[in-house]
Design a protein around this motif. Structure first.
Motif, PDB file in Angstrom:
ATOM      1  N   THR A  23       0.831  -1.213   0.000  1.00 26.00           N
ATOM      2  CA  THR A  23       0.000   0.000   0.000  1.00 26.00           C
ATOM      3  C   THR A  23       0.858   1.252   0.000  1.00 26.00           C
ATOM      4  O   THR A  23       0.560   2.231  -0.706  1.00 26.00           O
ATOM      5  N   ASN A  62       0.700   4.016  -3.007  1.00 27.47           N
ATOM      6  CA  ASN A  62       0.420   5.424  -2.748  1.00 27.47           C
ATOM      7  C   ASN A  62       1.605   6.321  -3.108  1.00 27.47           C
ATOM      8  O   ASN A  62       1.420   7.454  -3.588  1.00 27.47           O
ATOM      9  N   LYS A  72       1.543   6.786  -6.803  1.00 29.84           N
ATOM     10  CA  LYS A  72       0.456   7.695  -7.194  1.00 29.84           C
ATOM     11  C   LYS A  72       0.880   9.149  -6.977  1.00 29.84           C
ATOM     12  O   LYS A  72       0.653  10.012  -7.843  1.00 29.84           O
TER      13      LYS A  72
END
Length: 332
Positions: free
Chosen positions: A299, A303, A306
């Motif tokens: 995760t 992130n 992103k």
């Protein structure tokens, strides 16, 4: 787009998240990956998936690979020295390794028959003939030549179970891997990762480094564990920083017109790193059967990628998004 993927045990789950976001986003055409260690298996899963069915297949292969590799830790858990751990169903092969290191037991003494569940998994999971035939999607795997201490780069045509195993061959855990009469250990000792192969072997002028260990720390480490952690961080990134400094120096020469135009390839360097945690947070040991920690790293990688695309996508094809004297200058 070329990827230089740092290896680092199960912390490579951070790279899984980064790559998964890139595949999902769809704007980056991954044409080559250079990597080592557990990153070698991650990179091979991406390349095989891209060859087989494109980004969606590569994403599916990544998840399948990580779920399977997680199970390998459980398969190796019978080596646990403490019977209580088995009773309470505590399976973490990393702690087994710590016990073995402390006792000074070599893999040749502990495992004279060279039983290797990781190699068995690699043989079953990857389609090496598919990767060997591929001309467009390139993979470069680094290993350490035991006798000379030099780096060995394996590419598509060389791919085999032993090549991936050599890249991940931790000297205190596995027997050295024999390939064509030569013996190899984990490539992270001499290149983590090697960037030059994707400069020469991939047409793209942009390289994204997925960095697992941070370069700098804010506070002087004082406890034993803090000191040990910082030493690992420095060692993880030492080879990468040397290559980045060379690229930085050459880029400056090109930009300042001090070399003949076209005589050297101008590269745009980009880095996605984990800004939210360090090695100490998750431990740097190679195996973990803690799926919660693995998915948390995934995760964080997802992130981070992103955020990176949001902030730096316009740099691709145009300039470095991170290459400066402050970070990559050779001296203070």
């Amino acid at each position: 787009m070329a990827i230089a993927l740092q290896g680092g045990g199960f912390q490579s789950a951070f790279a899984w998240g980064v790559l998964d976001l890139f595949l999902e986003d769809g704007r980056l055409d991954i044409t080559g990956i250079s990597t080592t260690g557990l990153g070698g298996l991650t990179g091979a899963a991406v390349i095989q998936g891209l060859i087989s069915g494109g980004p969606k297949m590569a994403s599916d292969m990544l998840r399948e690979y990580w779920m399977n590799f997680h199970e390998i830790s459980n398969q190796m858990a019978p080596l646990l020295p403490n019977p209580l751990d088995k009773i309470i169903n505590y399976y973490n092969f990393s702690d087994t390794l710590s016990h073995m290191f402390e006792k000074g037991i070599s893999p040749y003494e502990r495992n004279p028959l060279d039983i290797n569940p990781v190699l068995d998994f690699i043989k079953d999971f990857f389609d090496f003939e598919l990767i060997k035939r591929e001309q467009d999607k390139k993979i470069f795997i680094s290993a350490t030549h035991v006798k000379s201490g030099k780096i060995k780069i394996f590419s598509n045509a060389d791919m085999s179970p032993k090549v991936l195993m050599a890249s991940f061959c931790l000297p205190y855990v596995f027997h050295a891997v024999e390939i064509d009469g030569e013996y190899y250990w984990d490539g992270g000792m001499v290149a983590n990762p090697a960037i030059n192969p994707v400069i020469d072997g991939v047409p793209s002028k942009d390289i994204i480094v997925i960095q697992l260990a941070k370069n700098a720390c804010q506070d002087i480490p004082k406890t034993y564990s803090q000191i040990e952690n910082r030493i690992r961080e420095i060692n993880y990134s030492a080879h990468l920083l040397r290559e980045m400094r060379a690229i930085y120096f050459i880029s400056k020469l090109i930009d300042e017109g001090k070399v003949v135009s076209g005589s050297l390839k101008r590269i745009n360097m980009h880095i996605v790193r984990n800004e939210n945690s360090d090695i100490a947070t998750y431990d740097s040991k190679p195996f973990s059967s803690d799926w919660d920690k693995i998915t948390k790293l995934y995760t964080e990688g997802y992130n981070s990628a992103k955020r990176w695309l949001s902030n730096h996508y316009d740099s691709i094809g145009n300039n470095h998004s991170e290459l400066s004297d402050e970070v990559f200058g050779a001296y203070l």
